[in-house]
Write a protein that holds these residues in place. Structure first.
Motif, PDB file in Angstrom:
ATOM      1  N   PHE A  95       0.846  -1.193   0.000  1.00 47.06           N
ATOM      2  CA  PHE A  95       0.000   0.000   0.000  1.00 47.06           C
ATOM      3  C   PHE A  95       0.881   1.241   0.000  1.00 47.06           C
ATOM      4  CE2 PHE A  95      -2.426  -3.397   1.748  1.00 47.06           C
ATOM      5  CZ  PHE A  95      -3.737  -3.159   1.370  1.00 47.06           C
ATOM      6  N   GLY A  96       0.459   2.266  -0.694  1.00 42.74           N
ATOM      7  CA  GLY A  96       1.241   3.491  -0.635  1.00 42.74           C
ATOM      8  C   GLY A  96       0.605   4.628  -1.401  1.00 42.74           C
ATOM      9  N   PHE A  97       1.061   5.810  -1.034  1.00 40.28           N
ATOM     10  CA  PHE A  97       0.609   7.039  -1.698  1.00 40.28           C
ATOM     11  C   PHE A  97       1.838   7.734  -2.273  1.00 40.28           C
ATOM     12  CE2 PHE A  97      -2.647   5.890   1.234  1.00 40.28           C
ATOM     13  CZ  PHE A  97      -3.812   6.170   0.547  1.00 40.28           C
ATOM     14  N   PRO A  98       2.289   7.295  -3.464  1.00 41.21           N
ATOM     15  CA  PRO A  98       3.532   7.846  -4.017  1.00 41.21           C
ATOM     16  C   PRO A  98       3.352   9.201  -4.704  1.00 41.21           C
ATOM     17  CG  PRO A  98       2.688   6.091  -5.432  1.00 41.21           C
ATOM     18  CD  PRO A  98       1.720   6.237  -4.306  1.00 41.21           C
ATOM     19  N   ALA A 115      -7.054   9.976   6.380  1.00 37.76           N
ATOM     20  CA  ALA A 115      -6.987  10.612   7.701  1.00 37.76           C
ATOM     21  C   ALA A 115      -8.141  10.149   8.588  1.00 37.76           C
ATOM     22  CB  ALA A 115      -7.005  12.130   7.544  1.00 37.76           C
ATOM     23  N   ARG A 116      -9.316   9.975   8.001  1.00 40.38           N
ATOM     24  CA  ARG A 116     -10.453   9.506   8.808  1.00 40.38           C
ATOM     25  C   ARG A 116     -10.261   8.061   9.254  1.00 40.38           C
ATOM     26  NH1 ARG A 116     -12.475  13.681   5.981  1.00 40.38           N
ATOM     27  NH2 ARG A 116     -14.490  14.647   6.528  1.00 40.38           N
ATOM     28  N   LEU A 117      -9.625   7.261   8.415  1.00 41.98           N
ATOM     29  CA  LEU A 117      -9.486   5.831   8.725  1.00 41.98           C
ATOM     30  C   LEU A 117      -8.342   5.548   9.706  1.00 41.98           C
ATOM     31  CD1 LEU A 117     -10.837   3.142   7.925  1.00 41.98           C
ATOM     32  CD2 LEU A 117      -9.069   2.876   6.185  1.00 41.98           C
ATOM     33  N   VAL A 118      -7.182   6.156   9.478  1.00 39.10           N
ATOM     34  CA  VAL A 118      -6.009   5.778  10.291  1.00 39.10           C
ATOM     35  C   VAL A 118      -5.550   6.900  11.222  1.00 39.10           C
ATOM     36  CG1 VAL A 118      -5.227   4.160   8.505  1.00 39.10           C
ATOM     37  CG2 VAL A 118      -4.230   6.459   8.583  1.00 39.10           C
ATOM     38  N   GLY A 119      -6.215   8.041  11.158  1.00 38.15           N
ATOM     39  CA  GLY A 119      -5.811   9.177  11.987  1.00 38.15           C
ATOM     40  C   GLY A 119      -4.913  10.126  11.202  1.00 38.15           C
ATOM     41  N   ILE A 121       3.933  -2.589   3.812  1.00 44.08           N
ATOM     42  CA  ILE A 121       3.488  -3.955   3.505  1.00 44.08           C
ATOM     43  C   ILE A 121       2.141  -4.213   4.196  1.00 44.08           C
ATOM     44  CG2 ILE A 121       5.837  -4.813   3.152  1.00 44.08           C
ATOM     45  CD1 ILE A 121       5.702  -6.054   5.957  1.00 44.08           C
ATOM     46  N   ALA A 122       1.521  -5.332   3.799  1.00 42.85           N
ATOM     47  CA  ALA A 122       0.159  -5.625   4.274  1.00 42.85           C
ATOM     48  C   ALA A 122       0.070  -5.685   5.796  1.00 42.85           C
ATOM     49  CB  ALA A 122      -0.314  -6.942   3.654  1.00 42.85           C
ATOM     50  N   ASP A 123       1.069  -6.313   6.440  1.00 39.54           N
ATOM     51  CA  ASP A 123       1.017  -6.434   7.907  1.00 39.54           C
ATOM     52  C   ASP A 123       0.971  -5.070   8.586  1.00 39.54           C
ATOM     53  OD1 ASP A 123       0.901  -9.135   8.143  1.00 39.54           O
ATOM     54  OD2 ASP A 123       3.066  -9.430   8.389  1.00 39.54           O
ATOM     55  N   GLU A 124       1.779  -4.162   8.067  1.00 39.14           N
ATOM     56  CA  GLU A 124       1.808  -2.806   8.642  1.00 39.14           C
ATOM     57  C   GLU A 124       0.482  -2.096   8.360  1.00 39.14           C
ATOM     58  OE1 GLU A 124       3.530  -1.274  10.690  1.00 39.14           O
ATOM     59  OE2 GLU A 124       3.550   0.876  10.266  1.00 39.14           O
ATOM     60  N   ARG A 184      -1.822  -3.303  10.860  1.00 36.24           N
ATOM     61  CA  ARG A 184      -1.496  -2.787  12.197  1.00 36.24           C
ATOM     62  C   ARG A 184      -2.024  -1.368  12.404  1.00 36.24           C
ATOM     63  NH1 ARG A 184       1.898  -0.092  15.056  1.00 36.24           N
ATOM     64  NH2 ARG A 184       2.967   0.814  13.279  1.00 36.24           N
ATOM     65  N   ILE A 185      -1.976  -0.541  11.347  1.00 39.58           N
ATOM     66  CA  ILE A 185      -2.414   0.855  11.505  1.00 39.58           C
ATOM     67  C   ILE A 185      -3.900   1.040  11.178  1.00 39.58           C
ATOM     68  CG2 ILE A 185      -0.079   1.720  11.015  1.00 39.58           C
ATOM     69  CD1 ILE A 185      -1.141   2.651   8.265  1.00 39.58           C
ATOM     70  N   GLY A 186      -4.578  -0.053  10.799  1.00 37.86           N
ATOM     71  CA  GLY A 186      -6.018   0.059  10.542  1.00 37.86           C
ATOM     72  C   GLY A 186      -6.382   0.461   9.121  1.00 37.86           C
ATOM     73  N   LEU A 187      -5.408   0.349   8.223  1.00 37.89           N
ATOM     74  CA  LEU A 187      -5.713   0.645   6.814  1.00 37.89           C
ATOM     75  C   LEU A 187      -6.376  -0.554   6.150  1.00 37.89           C
ATOM     76  CD1 LEU A 187      -5.522   2.211   4.141  1.00 37.89           C
ATOM     77  CD2 LEU A 187      -3.080   1.864   4.147  1.00 37.89           C
TER      78      LEU A 187
END
Ligand code: CAA
Length: 261
Positions: free
Chosen positions: A131-134, A151-155, A170-173, A176-179
Motif C-alpha cells: 500500500f502506498g501514496f507515491p 486521515a479519517r481511517l487511520v488518523g 506492507i500488508a502487515d503494517e 497494524r495501523i487500521g488501513l
C-alpha cells in the motif's frame, strides 16, 4: 454484463458480485476505467439479488497501481480539477453503494488504487500486497479522496506520515495501523473477502444498508447530528418486513428469512 466494457467487469456468485479492474500491466485508472467502474456499480444497483460487492484487480501483480501517469502528464490545471472531481464522484458512488463493498487487495495498491480501496467499506489484503501514496514523488497529492479518507481511517498523524513521505507499507503494517481489516494468504484475497461477504449476507440487508449509511454520514457530522441520524435510520427499520422477521425469528428460535423489504 455489457459487451462494451473493456477493462472492468463482474461475475456474480451466490449473491456476491466480484468486480474486476483488469487493465494490464498494473490496472492503472483512466477516464474509461473510471466510467466503467461507475457503469458496473450502476448496473449492480439494479440487481436486487446482489447482497455484497467485492472489488479486486486483474492479474497477480496489482490491485490498482494508481492513476495512469501518462494521462496525468498532459493535463492543464483546469483539466486536473475536473479529473480529480470526476474520480472523487465515482469513488463516492462506491462508498455510498447501498450494499457492503469489500476491497480484495490482491497486489499493489498505490495512489488512486489505495483511494479505491479506501472508498470500500472493508479491506482484505493479500499477504503480499503493498500500500502506498507515491503522489508526492510525482509532485502531486492524492486527488481521489485520499487525503480525506485516509486521515479519517487511520488518523491524521499516520495519514500525514504515509502521504508526506510517499513511502509504501506492507500488508502487515497496513493491518497494524487500521488501513486494512484482514490479511489473506497469498492468492486468497477474493476468497477471504467472499467469506466475509457471506457473513454479511446472513444479516438483514436493509439493516446492513442503514448501518453503513449511519456510519458514513455520521463521519461528516457533529456527534449530536450523527446520533440523530442514527435514530432516524434505526426507526426507519421498524417499517420493514425484515426487522419484524428478524425479531420474530429470534423469539421463535429459528433462522430469519430476510427478503430485502
Ligand atoms: N500509470 C501508467 N503506467 C504505469 C503506472 C501508472 N500508475 N504504474 C506502472 N506503469 C507501467 C510502467 O510505465 C511500465 O510500463 P512499460 O512496461 O510500458 O514501461 C509497466 O507499468 C510496468 O511497470 P514497471 O516496469 O515500473 O514495473 P515494476 O514492477 O518495476 O514497478 C510499480 C511497478 C511499483 C507499479 C511502478 O511502476 C510504479 O511505482 N508505478 C507508479 C505508481 C504510482 O506512482 N501511482 C500513483 C499515480 S498518481 C495517482 O494515483 C494520483 C491520484 O490520486 C489519482
Amino acid at each position: 454484463m455489457s459487451d462494451a466494457r473493456q477493462f472492468v467487469d463482474f461475475r456474480i456468485d451466490d449473491r456476491v458480485a466480484v468486480v474486476k479492474v483488469d487493465r494490464p500491466p498494473v490496472n492503472a485508472l483512466n477516464r474509461q476505467v473510471e466510467d466503467e467502474i461507475e457503469g458496473v456499480f450502476k448496473e449492480l444497483g439494479t440487481l436486487n439479488e446482489i447482497g455484497a460487492v467485492i472489488v479486486t484487480g486483474g492479474g497477480a501483480k496489482a490491485f490498482i497501481a494508481g492513476a495512469d501517469i501518462k494521462m496525468i502528464s498532459e493535463k492543464s490545471p483546469k483539466e486536473a480539477f475536473e479529473m480529480s472531481a470526476a474520480t472523487q464522484r465515482v469513488l463516492s458512488k462506491i462508498e455510498k453503494f447501498d450494499r457492503v463493498v469489500i476491497a480484495a487487495v490482491n497486489g499493489l495498491a498505490l495512489g488512486g488504487g489505495c483511494e479505491v480501496a479506501l472508498a470500500c467499506d472493508i479491506r482484505v489484503a493479500d499477504e503480499s500486497a503493498i500500500f502506498g501514496f507515491p503522489e508526492v514523488s510525482l509532485g502531486l497529492l492524492p486527488g481521489a479522496g485520499g487525503t480525506q479518507r485516509l486521515a479519517r481511517l487511520v488518523g491524521i498523524g499516520k495519514a500525514k506520515e504515509l502521504i508526506l513521505t510517499g513511502d509504501p507499507i506492507i500488508a502487515d503494517e497496513a493491518k497494524r495501523i487500521g488501513l486494512v481489516e484482514r490479511i489473506a494468504p497469498k492468492g486468497e484475497a477474493v476468497a477471504e473477502a467472499t467469506s466475509l461477504a457471506k457473513r454479511v449476507l446472513l444479516r438483514g440487508p436493509i439493516a446492513v444498508s442503514n448501518a453503513k449509511k449511519a456510519i458514513n454520514e455520521g463521519t461528516d457530522m457533529t456527534f449530536e447530528d450523527g446520533l440523530r441520524r442514527e435514530t432516524e435510520l434505526f426507526a426507519a427499520l421498524f417499517e420493514t418486513h425484515d426487522m419484524k422477521e428478524g425479531v420474530r425469528a429470534f423469539l421463535e428460535k429459528r433462522k430469519p428469512d430476510f427478503v430485502r423489504r
